[in-house]
Enzyme design. Structure first.
Site, mmCIF file in Angstrom:
data_model
loop_
_atom_site.group_PDB
_atom_site.id
_atom_site.type_symbol
_atom_site.label_atom_id
_atom_site.label_comp_id
_atom_site.label_asym_id
_atom_site.label_seq_id
_atom_site.Cartn_x
_atom_site.Cartn_y
_atom_site.Cartn_z
ATOM 1 N N GLY A 10 5.796 92.354 50.232
ATOM 2 C CA GLY A 10 6.166 93.663 51.046
ATOM 3 C C GLY A 10 5.605 92.861 52.467
ATOM 4 O O GLY A 10 5.556 91.905 53.121
ATOM 5 N N LEU A 12 3.081 94.555 54.948
ATOM 6 C CA LEU A 12 1.643 94.217 55.572
ATOM 7 C C LEU A 12 1.279 92.295 54.794
ATOM 8 O O LEU A 12 0.495 91.514 55.282
ATOM 9 C CB LEU A 12 1.040 94.926 55.118
ATOM 10 C CG LEU A 12 -0.136 94.477 55.346
ATOM 11 C CD1 LEU A 12 -0.666 94.540 56.838
ATOM 12 C CD2 LEU A 12 -1.416 95.480 54.761
ATOM 13 N N ASP A 36 1.763 92.286 37.471
ATOM 14 C CA ASP A 36 1.795 93.346 38.179
ATOM 15 C C ASP A 36 0.313 94.640 38.211
ATOM 16 O O ASP A 36 -0.577 94.196 36.990
ATOM 17 C CB ASP A 36 2.470 94.159 36.699
ATOM 18 C CG ASP A 36 2.908 95.980 37.421
ATOM 19 O OD1 ASP A 36 2.020 96.857 37.594
ATOM 20 O OD2 ASP A 36 3.818 96.845 36.545
ATOM 21 N N ALA A 60 1.588 98.629 47.013
ATOM 22 C CA ALA A 60 1.538 99.860 47.082
ATOM 23 C C ALA A 60 2.896 100.703 46.676
ATOM 24 O O ALA A 60 3.695 99.486 46.681
ATOM 25 C CB ALA A 60 1.102 100.223 48.418
ATOM 26 N N TYR A 126 2.493 111.723 47.449
ATOM 27 C CA TYR A 126 2.619 110.528 47.921
ATOM 28 C C TYR A 126 1.093 110.111 48.692
ATOM 29 O O TYR A 126 -0.012 109.309 48.025
ATOM 30 C CB TYR A 126 3.397 109.829 48.699
ATOM 31 C CG TYR A 126 2.772 108.465 49.934
ATOM 32 C CD1 TYR A 126 2.591 107.293 48.886
ATOM 33 C CD2 TYR A 126 2.278 109.366 51.140
ATOM 34 C CE1 TYR A 126 2.547 106.442 50.017
ATOM 35 C CE2 TYR A 126 2.230 108.048 51.647
ATOM 36 C CZ TYR A 126 1.619 105.949 51.684
ATOM 37 O OH TYR A 126 2.021 105.608 52.121
#
Ligand SMILES: NC(=O)c1ccc[n+]([C@@H]2O[C@H](COP(=O)([O-])OP(=O)(O)OC[C@H]3O[C@@H](n4cnc5c(N)ncnc54)[C@H](OP(=O)(O)O)[C@@H]3O)[C@@H](O)[C@H]2O)c1
Length: 280
Positions: A10, A12, A36, A60, A126
């Site tokens: 990702g 970050l 996972d 996330a 979310y």
């Protein structure tokens, strides 16, 4: 010190990997294919085998509108339940755990912003899923941040940041409508990754930390700065948020006030560094 970074593909995750390996940490990282995080047995096995001293979770579920319409259960699984598995696994090997959350956990009606001690009141699926994750992180570092930008992630599900979307549109269009509402702080992932390392190294007490670049802006103001810095000639029209109806409700004001750790530089300065010609 040994550190395990999860969600390494990702935006970050990539910055964290660079920051911690650059600082000489013994670094291991996992992407979704390797671990996972919604698989509790696997999480316990993998972290149990690696025995890192620090576990940093940058994984996330981040599709804010899709969480509202079709992925509610998945969002809660990744952002809520799975965080509990990671906390459990880290505790079993005595590792310190670091997790990230969002300005969206706040209701968004406080013009002056929110401190670390203000009570969350999430308004979308979310945001509720991220708040569920927050509740599992006790006695560790919970870092809330907002509006990340920086070198794009390389994972299958990562989205382009607002800055990269604007750069693309700026090359294609002469005029754009931008929402002149929803005030929050753009945050450069490179600065956030460094601040995360410094927080860990400072041995600051466990708890909630707000970590964003300094200052705040609307989407229109952010785009205006992007085009000013890149000298892209695009006419920007400020419009209200209701011009672009979206499934998930966004906070109107969600500036995160940092009252506990050293402030990061102004968002405009961080943006200028990201957009520096040699980085494009
Ligand atoms: N982006 C923002 O503006 C923003 C704002 C506020 C807070 N945050 C928070 O900051 C943190 C980092 O965000 P980001 O923008 O860097 O995220 P990102 O680029 O979307 O990356 C998330 C990573 O999580 C991985 N992932 C998703 N589900 C997984 C699973 N079940 N198991 C393992 N890995 C999984 C994804 O892997 P694949 O790509 O391989 O699926 C992806 O690499 C998150 O906690 C986010 O909520 C972000």
């Amino acid at each position: 010190m040994s550190v395990l970074i999860l969600g390494v593909r990702g935006m970050l995750g990539q910055a964290l990997a660079q920051e911690f390996s650059g600082a000489g940490y013994e670094m291991t990282s996992c992407d979704r294919a390797e671990l996972d995080i919604t698989d509790r047995v696997l999480v316990l096995e993998k972290i149990g085998a690696l025995k890192p001293q620090i576990v940093i979770n940058a994984a996330a579920y981040n599709s804010i509108d899709k969480a509202e319409t079709e992925d509610r259960d998945l969002a809660f699984k990744i952002n809520g339940e799975a965080v509990g598995y990671l906390v459990e696994a880290a505790a079993r090997v005595g590792a310190f755990f670091v997790h990230y959350s969002t300005d969206y956990v706040f209701r968004g009606d406080r013009k002056d912003g929110y401190t670390e001690d203000d009570a969350p009141d999430p308004q979308s699926v979310y945001a509720k899923s991220k708040f569920e994750g927050e509740k599992k992180v006790i006695g560790q570092y919970l870092i809330r941040t907002s509006r990340l930008f920086g070198p794009a992630g390389i994972g299958d599900s990562v989205k382009k940041s607002f800055v990269d979307v604007m750069l693309k549109l700026g090359g294609e269009k002469k005029e754009l409508d931008l929402v002149d509402e929803e005030v929050s702080s753009p945050t450069y992932v490179v600065d956030l990754a460094r601040a995360t390392r410094e927080l860990i190294e400072s041995s600051a007490p466990a708890g909630i930390y707000h970590c964003t670049n300094f200052g705040a802006c609307t989407w229109y103001e952010w785009a205006k700065k992007i085009f000013e810095l890149t000298k892209l000639n695009v006419k920007l029209n400020p419009v209200p948020a209701n011009k672009f109806p979206r499934p998930a409700k966004r906070p109107k004001f969600s500036k995160l006030l940092n009252t506990k750790s050293p402030p990061l530089r102004k968002w405009e300065d961080a943006l200028a560094e990201y957009l520096a010609p040699e980085k494009k």
